[in-house]
Design a protein around this motif. Structure first.
Motif, PDB file in Angstrom:
ATOM      1  N   CYS A  36       0.855  -1.166   0.000  1.00  0.00           N
ATOM      2  CA  CYS A  36       0.000   0.000   0.000  1.00  0.00           C
ATOM      3  C   CYS A  36       0.902   1.230   0.000  1.00  0.00           C
ATOM      4  CB  CYS A  36      -0.846  -0.110   1.257  1.00  0.00           C
ATOM      5  SG  CYS A  36      -1.690   1.332   1.671  1.00  0.00           S
ATOM      6  N   ILE A  37       0.653   2.140  -0.916  1.00  0.00           N
ATOM      7  CA  ILE A  37       1.495   3.345  -0.968  1.00  0.00           C
ATOM      8  C   ILE A  37       0.639   4.523  -0.508  1.00  0.00           C
ATOM      9  CG2 ILE A  37       1.132   3.418  -3.489  1.00  0.00           C
ATOM     10  CD1 ILE A  37       3.760   4.936  -3.688  1.00  0.00           C
ATOM     11  N   ILE A  38       1.167   5.308   0.410  1.00  0.00           N
ATOM     12  CA  ILE A  38       0.351   6.372   1.020  1.00  0.00           C
ATOM     13  C   ILE A  38       1.251   7.569   1.363  1.00  0.00           C
ATOM     14  CG2 ILE A  38       0.546   5.349   3.361  1.00  0.00           C
ATOM     15  CD1 ILE A  38      -2.449   6.242   3.721  1.00  0.00           C
ATOM     16  N   ASP A  39       0.652   8.727   1.342  1.00  0.00           N
ATOM     17  CA  ASP A  39       1.364   9.954   1.674  1.00  0.00           C
ATOM     18  C   ASP A  39       1.957   9.836   3.088  1.00  0.00           C
ATOM     19  OD1 ASP A  39       0.731  13.236   0.722  1.00  0.00           O
ATOM     20  OD2 ASP A  39       1.778  12.698   2.587  1.00  0.00           O
ATOM     21  N   SER A  40       3.240  10.112   3.227  1.00  0.00           N
ATOM     22  CA  SER A  40       3.912   9.912   4.527  1.00  0.00           C
ATOM     23  C   SER A  40       3.286  10.736   5.641  1.00  0.00           C
ATOM     24  CB  SER A  40       5.399  10.246   4.423  1.00  0.00           C
ATOM     25  OG  SER A  40       6.029   9.249   3.659  1.00  0.00           O
ATOM     26  N   SER A  41       2.661  11.856   5.309  1.00  0.00           N
ATOM     27  CA  SER A  41       2.064  12.697   6.356  1.00  0.00           C
ATOM     28  C   SER A  41       0.904  11.995   7.064  1.00  0.00           C
ATOM     29  CB  SER A  41       1.575  14.017   5.756  1.00  0.00           C
ATOM     30  OG  SER A  41       0.524  13.722   4.847  1.00  0.00           O
ATOM     31  N   LYS A  42       0.352  10.973   6.396  1.00  0.00           N
ATOM     32  CA  LYS A  42      -0.802  10.283   7.005  1.00  0.00           C
ATOM     33  C   LYS A  42      -0.387   9.086   7.873  1.00  0.00           C
ATOM     34  CE  LYS A  42      -4.036  11.676   3.497  1.00  0.00           C
ATOM     35  NZ  LYS A  42      -4.500  11.517   2.144  1.00  0.00           N
ATOM     36  N   THR A  43       0.905   8.815   7.936  1.00  0.00           N
ATOM     37  CA  THR A  43       1.338   7.590   8.649  1.00  0.00           C
ATOM     38  C   THR A  43       2.392   7.891   9.699  1.00  0.00           C
ATOM     39  OG1 THR A  43       3.039   7.183   7.005  1.00  0.00           O
ATOM     40  CG2 THR A  43       0.935   6.095   6.638  1.00  0.00           C
ATOM     41  N   ASN A  44       2.361   9.120  10.207  1.00  0.00           N
ATOM     42  CA  ASN A  44       3.422   9.560  11.116  1.00  0.00           C
ATOM     43  C   ASN A  44       3.785   8.581  12.210  1.00  0.00           C
ATOM     44  OD1 ASN A  44       4.201  11.808   9.939  1.00  0.00           O
ATOM     45  ND2 ASN A  44       2.734  13.153  10.998  1.00  0.00           N
ATOM     46  N   ASN A  45       2.771   8.160  12.969  1.00  0.00           N
ATOM     47  CA  ASN A  45       3.065   7.363  14.170  1.00  0.00           C
ATOM     48  C   ASN A  45       2.817   5.871  13.969  1.00  0.00           C
ATOM     49  OD1 ASN A  45       0.400   7.583  13.829  1.00  0.00           O
ATOM     50  ND2 ASN A  45      -0.118   8.160  15.937  1.00  0.00           N
ATOM     51  N   ILE A  46       2.682   5.460  12.721  1.00  0.00           N
ATOM     52  CA  ILE A  46       2.302   4.054  12.490  1.00  0.00           C
ATOM     53  C   ILE A  46       3.440   3.103  12.891  1.00  0.00           C
ATOM     54  CG2 ILE A  46       3.043   3.663  10.100  1.00  0.00           C
ATOM     55  CD1 ILE A  46      -0.473   3.061  10.877  1.00  0.00           C
ATOM     56  N   THR A  47       3.083   1.975  13.447  1.00  0.00           N
ATOM     57  CA  THR A  47       4.082   0.981  13.888  1.00  0.00           C
ATOM     58  C   THR A  47       3.699  -0.394  13.331  1.00  0.00           C
ATOM     59  OG1 THR A  47       2.717   0.689  15.830  1.00  0.00           O
ATOM     60  CG2 THR A  47       4.668   2.062  16.108  1.00  0.00           C
ATOM     61  N   ILE A  48       4.663  -1.289  13.340  1.00  0.00           N
ATOM     62  CA  ILE A  48       4.417  -2.683  12.936  1.00  0.00           C
ATOM     63  C   ILE A  48       3.318  -3.271  13.833  1.00  0.00           C
ATOM     64  CG2 ILE A  48       5.456  -5.014  12.997  1.00  0.00           C
ATOM     65  CD1 ILE A  48       6.622  -3.553  10.736  1.00  0.00           C
ATOM     66  N   GLU A  49       2.377  -3.991  13.233  1.00  0.00           N
ATOM     67  CA  GLU A  49       1.249  -4.659  13.900  1.00  0.00           C
ATOM     68  C   GLU A  49       0.117  -3.717  14.309  1.00  0.00           C
ATOM     69  OE1 GLU A  49       0.413  -8.046  13.977  1.00  0.00           O
ATOM     70  OE2 GLU A  49       2.163  -8.020  12.664  1.00  0.00           O
ATOM     71  N   SER A  50       0.224  -2.424  13.933  1.00  0.00           N
ATOM     72  CA  SER A  50      -0.945  -1.562  14.145  1.00  0.00           C
ATOM     73  C   SER A  50      -2.072  -2.102  13.285  1.00  0.00           C
ATOM     74  CB  SER A  50      -0.621  -0.127  13.735  1.00  0.00           C
ATOM     75  OG  SER A  50       0.323   0.409  14.623  1.00  0.00           O
ATOM     76  N   SER A  51      -3.298  -1.985  13.786  1.00  0.00           N
ATOM     77  CA  SER A  51      -4.436  -2.488  13.017  1.00  0.00           C
ATOM     78  C   SER A  51      -5.103  -1.313  12.304  1.00  0.00           C
ATOM     79  CB  SER A  51      -5.427  -3.190  13.929  1.00  0.00           C
ATOM     80  OG  SER A  51      -5.623  -2.426  15.107  1.00  0.00           O
TER      81      SER A  51
END
Ligand code: AMO
Length: 434
Positions: free
Chosen positions: A48-63
């Motif tokens: 999935c490719i997404i604008d980096s501004s929308k994934t600031n705090n995302i971590t592995i295994e986030s749902s």
């Protein structure tokens, strides 16, 4: 529209706006764009490719749930499809110390099994396991067998006292069941051919790659059968399971890199050898029994162990029935062959290529007095078997059955060394957590 990753990887979806729910499997951040691998609830992934501004705090295994357009990009892993996302909804940001990574020690994977079941490898194994259970059930249903359930809390041993788990049952002593066999035997009088799938428990004191203390036991019992009938049932059942599981789980076997060409050839009849011939063969191969510090040549009357079973099937792609064991190495219920005194009408099935025993079965002693004598000789408490002896007092019939260990079958089908890998939460002498 919410769809699984596996379904989305299809030309039909190109240009369509979709959403997918799952977990963040991998993250690769670039300045403008972030590449997320989303893993769905069946272990399939999509990039999935997404604008980096929308994934600031995302971590592995986030749902998450991700929304966007499906497009083709040959660089995208596993199929060349990706999701160009414009929106992401976060259900939960996973703590950033998720302990399961790409390379992990086996001990950690067992200690954190509740999380390790999310690894794609374990997902593939669990999907194959689910299919094996489904097709086992289907074979019995299609062939007019009735499913029953048997108690797990019991009063008597079936497979010998040394592997019993004791428990306190209010004021009485009781055990965890080693096998549903005796209860299946009781049910043939009212339902004919019956089968069950229940956990069996064995207090196996040794640590081996093929023993669990709790395993899933598929057992069958039928009136008026011969040993030949029982061997045929097993050949047909096992061939049916393998044929259908290979057909329905091709992707999972590919993921696990299991070469299935030999399994594709599994079909009745299987090979057969008598116990006596098997011992001759082992003696000719100079096979030795190793006890503690000493070793000696194998003799008639010795039970077959994993090494001897390996030697008997090492270069054979077909399963092998070993038939006619001496009674003294078989449990009390095995019927004696009157034309061969001392020999039981029983057979074990050895999986090919050294995987060892996967089923055991045969005819049951249906004569009251012979059975009473055997119970006595084995030092079992007769009062615990009084109900079982009633089956011989009231309308006894010739009958027989077999038991198949699901994890043993899986170990062979998956070509795994360790039986623990076939089950999500293995129970062994060393492990009862998580
Ligand atoms: P037996 O004790 O040979 O026979 O068990 C039948 C089958 O169950 C599986 N099995 C095991 N799997 C994993 N871990 C274990 N500790 C374990 N022990 C056994 C094996 C084995 O072939 N009542 C009889 C069967 C019968 O005659 O019907 C019985 O339980 O695959």
């Amino acid at each position: 529209m919410n769809t699984r990753c596996g379904e989305l990887k299809n030309d039909e979806y190109i240009g369509k706006y979709v959403s997918v729910k799952g977990w963040i499997h991998r993250i690769r951040k670039q300045k403008e764009n972030t590449f997320l691998l989303i893993r769905d609830d069946r272990g399939e992934i999509i990039q999935c490719i997404i604008d980096s501004s929308k994934t600031n705090n995302i971590t592995i295994e986030s749902s998450v749930e991700v929304f966007g357009l499906i497009q083709k990009d040959s660089r995208a892993p596993e199929g060349g499809y990706e999701l160009k996302a414009d929106k992401i909804h976060i259900f939960n940001i996973s703590k950033n110390d998720y302990p399961i990574g790409e390379y992990q020690s086996l001990d950690l994977l067992l200690e954190k099994r509740h999380l390790a079941v999310r690894t794609r490898r374990m997902t593939m194994v669990s999907k194959i396991r689910s299919s094996i259970l489904h097709f086992s059930r289907k074979w019995f249903t299609d062939n007019d067998w009735l499913e029953i359930t048997a108690p797990v809390l019991v009063k008597g041993a079936v497979e010998g006292g040394s592997t019993l788990f004791n428990l306190k049952y209010f004021d009485e002593e009781a055990y965890l069941s080693q096998s549903a066999q005796l209860y299946l035997e009781a049910m043939i009088f009212s339902l004919g051919q019956v089968w069950s799938m229940t956990p069996s428990f064995r207090a196996e004191k040794s640590r081996t790659v093929r023993h669990l203390t709790e395993f899933l036991h598929l057992e069958a019992e039928a009136p008026w059968v011969t040993l030949e009938d029982l061997l045929k049932f097993q050949e047909e059942l096992i061939s049916f399971i393998i044929y259908n599981v290979l057909k329905s789980n091709r992707k999972e076997f590919e993921f696990l890199k299991r070469n299935v060409s030999e399994l594709e050839k599994i079909s009745p009849p299987f090979n057969r050898i008598t116990y006596e011939k098997a011992i001759d063969k082992l003696q000719n191969a100079e096979f030795k029994i190793v006890d503690d510090d000493s070793s000696r040549k194998i003799e008639y009357g010795d039970d077959l162990n994993i090494e001897s079973e390996r030697l008997l099937t090492i270069n054979s792609p077909k399963p092998l029935f070993v038939i006619g064991y001496p009674l003294k190495i078989k449990p009390f219920y095995v019927k004696e062959d009157i034309s061969l005194p001392g020999i039981g009408i029983a057979a074990d099935l050895l999986a090919p290529n050294g995987f060892g025993e996967i089923t055991s079965g045969g005819l049951r002693e249906d004569d009251l007095h012979k059975l009473e004598k055997r119970i006595m000789l084995e030092g079992l408490e007769q009062s615990n078997y009084d109900w079982y002896l009633d089956l011989r007092r009231y309308g006894s019939v010739p009958h027989g059955g077999f038991g198949l260990g699901i994890e043993r079958l899986m170990r062979w089908i998956l070509n795994f060394t360790d039986i623990k890998d076939t089950v999500p939460f293995p129970r062994t002498i060393r492990r009862i957590y998580p």
